[in-house]
Design a protein around this motif. Structure first.
Motif, mmCIF file in Angstrom:
data_model
loop_
_atom_site.group_PDB
_atom_site.id
_atom_site.type_symbol
_atom_site.label_atom_id
_atom_site.label_comp_id
_atom_site.label_asym_id
_atom_site.label_seq_id
_atom_site.Cartn_x
_atom_site.Cartn_y
_atom_site.Cartn_z
ATOM 1 N N UNK A 384 0.830 -1.206 0.000
ATOM 2 C CA UNK A 384 0.000 0.000 0.000
ATOM 3 C C UNK A 384 0.865 1.257 0.000
ATOM 4 N N UNK A 385 1.934 1.236 0.785
ATOM 5 C CA UNK A 385 2.834 2.391 0.820
ATOM 6 C C UNK A 385 3.547 2.585 -0.514
ATOM 7 N N UNK A 386 3.896 1.487 -1.167
ATOM 8 C CA UNK A 386 4.530 1.597 -2.478
ATOM 9 C C UNK A 386 3.554 2.207 -3.485
ATOM 10 N N UNK A 387 2.293 1.805 -3.395
ATOM 11 C CA UNK A 387 1.279 2.421 -4.263
ATOM 12 C C UNK A 387 1.105 3.902 -3.920
ATOM 13 N N UNK A 388 1.226 4.227 -2.639
ATOM 14 C CA UNK A 388 1.157 5.625 -2.220
ATOM 15 C C UNK A 388 2.280 6.426 -2.875
ATOM 16 N N UNK A 389 3.470 5.844 -2.928
ATOM 17 C CA UNK A 389 4.606 6.507 -3.573
ATOM 18 C C UNK A 389 4.354 6.701 -5.063
ATOM 19 N N UNK A 390 3.826 5.674 -5.699
ATOM 20 C CA UNK A 390 3.550 5.778 -7.137
ATOM 21 C C UNK A 390 2.482 6.828 -7.408
ATOM 22 N N UNK A 391 1.519 6.920 -6.500
ATOM 23 C CA UNK A 391 0.492 7.946 -6.651
ATOM 24 C C UNK A 391 1.101 9.344 -6.531
ATOM 25 N N UNK A 392 2.031 9.521 -5.601
ATOM 26 C CA UNK A 392 2.694 10.821 -5.456
ATOM 27 C C UNK A 392 3.446 11.190 -6.733
ATOM 28 N N UNK A 393 4.105 10.210 -7.335
ATOM 29 C CA UNK A 393 4.830 10.470 -8.582
ATOM 30 C C UNK A 393 3.846 10.849 -9.688
ATOM 31 N N UNK A 394 2.715 10.132 -9.763
ATOM 32 C CA UNK A 394 1.712 10.452 -10.781
ATOM 33 C C UNK A 394 1.141 11.846 -10.589
ATOM 34 N N UNK A 395 1.096 12.298 -9.359
ATOM 35 C CA UNK A 395 0.541 13.631 -9.081
ATOM 36 C C UNK A 395 1.592 14.725 -9.208
ATOM 37 N N UNK A 396 2.771 14.360 -9.684
ATOM 38 C CA UNK A 396 3.802 15.362 -9.925
ATOM 39 C C UNK A 396 4.578 15.752 -8.693
ATOM 40 N N UNK A 397 4.629 14.874 -7.690
ATOM 41 C CA UNK A 397 5.346 15.171 -6.447
ATOM 42 C C UNK A 397 6.307 14.033 -6.105
ATOM 43 N N UNK A 398 7.310 13.770 -6.952
ATOM 44 C CA UNK A 398 8.217 12.643 -6.683
ATOM 45 C C UNK A 398 8.989 12.791 -5.381
ATOM 46 N N UNK A 399 9.240 14.031 -4.955
ATOM 47 C CA UNK A 399 9.966 14.210 -3.694
ATOM 48 C C UNK A 399 9.201 13.619 -2.525
ATOM 49 N N UNK A 400 7.880 13.640 -2.596
ATOM 50 C CA UNK A 400 7.067 13.082 -1.516
ATOM 51 C C UNK A 400 7.106 11.563 -1.496
ATOM 52 N N UNK A 401 7.485 10.956 -2.621
ATOM 53 C CA UNK A 401 7.464 9.496 -2.715
ATOM 54 C C UNK A 401 8.633 8.843 -1.986
ATOM 55 N N UNK A 402 9.692 9.589 -1.720
ATOM 56 C CA UNK A 402 10.881 9.000 -1.101
ATOM 57 C C UNK A 402 10.549 8.398 0.254
ATOM 58 N N UNK A 403 9.830 9.157 1.072
ATOM 59 C CA UNK A 403 9.506 8.683 2.422
ATOM 60 C C UNK A 403 8.614 7.447 2.370
ATOM 61 N N UNK A 404 7.651 7.440 1.428
ATOM 62 C CA UNK A 404 6.750 6.289 1.324
ATOM 63 C C UNK A 404 7.517 5.031 0.923
ATOM 64 N N UNK A 406 10.676 4.442 1.436
ATOM 65 C CA UNK A 406 11.552 4.040 2.542
ATOM 66 C C UNK A 406 10.772 3.263 3.601
ATOM 67 N N UNK A 407 9.591 3.743 3.962
ATOM 68 C CA UNK A 407 8.794 3.032 4.969
ATOM 69 C C UNK A 407 8.301 1.699 4.414
ATOM 70 N N UNK A 408 7.964 1.650 3.117
ATOM 71 C CA UNK A 408 7.563 0.376 2.499
ATOM 72 C C UNK A 408 8.697 -0.628 2.583
ATOM 73 N N UNK A 409 9.912 -0.162 2.378
ATOM 74 C CA UNK A 409 11.065 -1.063 2.479
ATOM 75 C C UNK A 409 11.203 -1.609 3.891
ATOM 76 N N UNK A 410 11.025 -0.731 4.881
ATOM 77 C CA UNK A 410 11.168 -1.158 6.267
ATOM 78 C C UNK A 410 10.114 -2.190 6.657
#
Length: 920
Positions: A384-404, A406-410
């Motif tokens: 779900x967090x990885x999808x959250x990151x992909x959604x941030x990238x789709x919305x033009x905010x790739x910087x916001x995807x880094x944290x998502x 990272x937490x998905x990895x953890x």
């Protein structure tokens, strides 16, 4: 608004509520804000207010809102330490009251905002497009009534919002918009790194502190008053809060604490007096990523298990929170941080879990609370967090995807998923300008890696982290890594390694044999991508790649070139010396990049365009491109390219005789090259030589250009040395260093002397003519003049000038006049004033007088005004021009309003005619 008082006095509502207070001792800060508010009719402004916690930053924003009165529409947004970084959440907050006006925007910008805010789906907008849409919306609203935009605690806003607000703040000068933002002085985020003006506020002085304390706690005895003043150290929040807990400071322990900790301790002491229900609601409010009172009350009720909602009134009465309609807010961020420090990890997870249950219909927020509540790896939650990151990238905010990511990895349940997600997060962090996050994630990936593929990925992260060290050994290593990546089937990574090694050849080890090794490796690995092949050839073998690069470029039809492909082909052409091709491609790439809003690559493109246009003799184009590139590269944190653009601008300024400006520009560029890139060092020497030559200091010009040929010098760059050989020869002839220059040319490496590059051949031929002995000069100059020099007008007219001087000194005066006359006219057309004056001097010595050049009113235009004129000449509207230059359409109108009287015209048609006359 001239009747605005310097000090606003606010009365306390009761003894227990410090929600309002004297705003005192801030006359300087109030005046700075007031000037910007008063001048809004002439243009907007932006200001960042920096200071320590509790120093009164938010109070100044409130004062500004009050002072603005009904004259301004006030828009607000605020960051919170508990925000999860949802894309554009702070930007949405500030624009929410005016989103109903977005129908005034073009469809392009309206869609960008709707996608960014999750209102609809669509192609991922670039962040700059979203920011431009926000600027245009603010501009439309401000046309009716000036806008005051207040952004409190900007350091805690999500990255995309910070970048968008910084973008807007840099571009409001021509619009009735005032942007005021607060920022903690200890935080280093986007707004603090921006070029927006800032004002630091410190503690109150002793007199102001005493007045404030006496106004809110006049009943303190002398001993307690002195202790509070000493403890507060001029911090207004401390002066308001510490009198409540003065008894708690009787011992030495609390006084030894830092001021922030003392304030937090005081807040906790008051919270300790509440019942469990009130404490519970404060805990949930502190944990929540939003201020929705219904969500907070519902989550607190879930925690308590009681059938009635927790009580808010005690916390409101104590002055810790306010409830305004549907929002509950802490009076100060330190209250929230005090509560968070008091909560143990179990209690924090419980609060997050309760909020997640309440937010079941808001999955983009609920997933973060679930992640914060999770103790164990959870594959579904990680996905779900990885999808959250992909959604941030789709919305033009790739910087916001880094944290998502990272937490998905953890939260990944297996090492493979953990490593993959960590790698993606690290690459993205470097790509969006978060080197600190990139470094942390790089180290984590290194510790996780198990396979050969992981090892190769580690090496690529190392390259992203530090792609400018290691010299030739690192280039060899990258070539080997490319082979290993191909062997395991990762062709993309192999190509990345090869491209990085070739770029190192150009920037750090230019013209050396290792470049051919890179090209040979590309052949072995069967690299077929045309732009990549062109880049590898140009970077690795610049002396003989002109023809092959032109051929590769011809294989890619215009219809098949996107913005990135066009840029890569143009960069290859520029490094191969094919400036006629690079100038056309770079102009095309810039137009494509403007249309999609890729500021990062546009900044690089314009830097290269500045150099190509300068070498082609299009100096106004070059300066306009260099000036815009400098601004964009500063915004996007690309110091290498910013320095390159500054030097291009400096070189043209030197050619024009604007020596003070040239010295300033080249000095700025030199200071931006701490790691001493050979490329930047080389072009700095070119600019210094142009300044010295223009001022008649030919010995210095010769010495600067000779450094480019010295392998022991940090600026050694045989390509730039070859491309400046004609200048070196002319400086040598002017200062009596002909023998030294001839010796230098004789010692050129064989691959340099045998270059097939037209730019290289031109420089060699002109240099030999200028340095030829008298008995060979005639044939040498004839050979040089027989070249097709149309691509290099500056060098052509210098050659005519040098040959004319040579003929006059050999008493062939009549023949010299024609050459000197052509040189003079050519220099006048270019705007090369120092050389034009020298040509007039030579003509006078040959018996011919020259009229003074006619001043061209066009030269009074600024670089950005020239860009606007060129776009008007293309028939673009103000909105089209604004979109291309990333400024508001009203800013374009403001420029045109000033340009027309400057040029003595009254219509766009006249401007189009003038632009055509100046080859725009």
């Amino acid at each position: 608004m001239s009747d605005r008082p310097d000090t606003v006095v606010l009365a306390r509502s009761d003894e227990s509520e410090p929600s309002v207070h004297f705003l005192i001792g801030r006359a300087r800060e109030q005046a700075a804000i007031g000037r910007r508010l008063d001048a809004v009719a002439e243009g907007g402004a932006a200001l960042i207010i920096r200071g320590a916690p509790g120093v009164g930053k938010s109070a100044l924003l409130e004062w500004a809102a009050t002072a603005a009165g009904d004259k301004f529409r006030v828009l607000r947004t605020a960051g919170s330490v508990t925000e999860f970084g949802l894309p554009y959440s702070a930007l949405h907050q500030v624009l929410w009251p005016i989103l109903g006006h977005r129908n005034r925007l073009t469809p392009h910008y309206r869609l960008a905002l709707d996608v960014a805010f999750g209102r609809t789906s669509g192609a991922s907008p670039d962040l700059s497009t979203v920011a431009m849409a926000a600027l245009e919306l603010l501009t439309e609203v401000a046309a009716q009534r000036p806008v005051l935009l207040l952004a409190d605690d900007a350091q805690w806003m999500d990255p995309a919002s910070q970048q968008a607000l910084a973008f807007v703040a840099r571009r409001v000068a021509a619009d009735p918009i005032v942007v005021l933002a607060t920022h903690r002085e200890t935080e280093a985020e986007t707004l603090r790194r921006s070029t927006v003006p800032f004002m630091s506020i410190g503690p109150l002085d002793a007199e102001a502190a005493a007045v404030l304390l006496d106004g809110v706690a006049g009943t303190l005895d002398a001993r307690a008053r002195s202790r509070v003043l000493d403890a507060a150290r001029g911090n207004p929040l401390a002066l308001l809060e510490l009198p409540r807990a003065v008894d708690a400071h009787a011992g030495p322990g609390p006084d030894a604490l830092p001021l922030t900790a003392r304030l937090e301790q005081s807040f906790l002491a008051r919270i300790g007096e509440f019942d469990a229900a009130t404490k519970q609601i404060l805990e949930v409010a502190a944990i929540s990523d939003a201020d929705d009172v219904a969500e907070i009350v519902a989550a607190a009720a879930l925690l308590s298990g009681e059938g009635f909602p927790p009580a808010l009134d005690p916390a409101v009465s104590a002055g810790l929170i306010t409830v305004d309609g549907t929002a509950v807010r802490f009076r100060h961020p330190l209250i929230r941080s005090a509560i968070l420090q008091r909560l143990g990890p179990d209690r924090q997870r419980a609060c997050h879990a309760a909020l997640a249950r309440v937010l079941v219909n808001r999955p983009e927020r609920a997933v973060w609370h679930l992640a914060a509540a999770a103790l164990q790896p959870d594959a579904a939650l990680a996905a779900d967090l990885e999808r959250n990151a992909e959604q941030a990238i789709r919305r033009g905010a790739p910087a916001n995807a880094v944290r998502a990511l990272e937490r998905a990895a953890q939260l990944s349940v297996d090492g493979r998923s953990d490593a993959d997600r960590t790698y993606r997060a690290a690459v993205l962090a470097y790509a969006v300008g978060q080197p600190e996050n990139g470094e942390r994630l790089r180290r984590r990936h290194r510790d996780l890696g198990e396979s050969d593929h992981d090892g190769l990925r580690d090496e690529w992260l190392n390259e992203l982290a530090d792609g400018d060290r290691g010299g030739e050994p690192r280039i060899d290593a990258l070539v080997d890594l490319a082979g290993r990546a191909t062997a395991i089937g990762d062709d993309t990574l192999a190509t990345d390694f090869l491209r990085a090694s070739a770029l190192r050849c150009w920037n750090l080890a230019p013209g050396r044999p290792v470049g051919r090794q890179v090209i040979a490796a590309a052949d072995r690995l069967a690299v077929a991508d045309v732009p990549t092949r062109a880049q590898l050839l140009a970077y690795g073998s610049p002396f003989d790649s002109d023809g092959p690069v032109r051929a590769l470029i011809a294989r890619v039809p215009a219809a098949a070139r996107d913005a990135t492909t066009t840029y890569r082909l143009a960069h290859a052409a520029a490094c191969a010396g094919a400036f006629d091709v690079s100038e056309v491609l770079l102009t095309e790439a810039a137009e494509r990049l403007r249309s999609v809003g890729h500021l990062h690559t546009l900044g690089r493109t314009l830097s290269l365009l500045a150099w190509s246009a300068m070498r082609r003799g299009y100096w106004s184009h070059a300066v306009a491109a260099a000036e815009e590139s400098t601004r964009l590269c500063m915004e996007t944190r690309q110091p290498f390219w910013e320095a390159s653009s500054l030097v291009a601008h400096a070189t043209v300024a030197a050619f024009r005789g604007e020596f003070a400006s040239a010295e300033d520009l080249v000095g700025r560029a030199d200071r931006m090259n701490p790691r001493r890139f050979a490329t930047v060092g080389a072009v700095v020497l070119l600019a210094r030589a142009a300044i010295a030559s223009g001022q008649g200091h030919h010995e210095l010009a010769f010495a600067s250009l000779a450094q480019l040929h010295d392998p022991a010098d940090g600026a050694y760059h045989p390509v730039h040395a070859l491309w400046s050989l004609a200048s070196l020869a002319e400086a040598a002839a002017a200062c009596g260093e002909v023998a030294a220059a001839r010796s230098l040319i004789d010692r050129l490496p064989a691959e340099v002397r045998g270059t097939t590059s037209p730019t290289g051949r031109m420089n060699l031929t002109i240099a030999r003519a200028v340095l030829a002995p008298d008995d060979e000069a005639e044939s040498a100059f004839a050979a040089a003049l027989s070249l097709d020099l149309a691509m290099w007008p500056y060098e052509r007219h210098r050659l005519l000038f040098t040959y004319g001087m040579s003929l006059r000194r050999r008493r062939r005066v009549r023949e010299s006049r024609d050459l000197l006359r052509k040189a003079r006219d050519g220099f006048d057309n270019l705007g090369a004033r120092p050389l034009a004056e020298r040509a007039r001097t030579e003509l006078r010595a040959a018996g011919e007088r020259s009229a003074a050049p006619v001043a061209d009113v066009w030269d009074t235009l600024s670089p950005q005004e020239i860009q606007i004129a060129a776009m008007v000449a293309q028939g673009l509207t103000n909105r089209d021009i604004a979109k291309g230059l990333f400024i508001s359409h009203r800013t374009v109108g403001s420029h045109l309003y000033r340009m027309f009287p400057k040029l003595g015209i009254t219509s766009r048609a006249e401007l189009q005619r003038m632009a055509a006359e100046h080859d725009l």
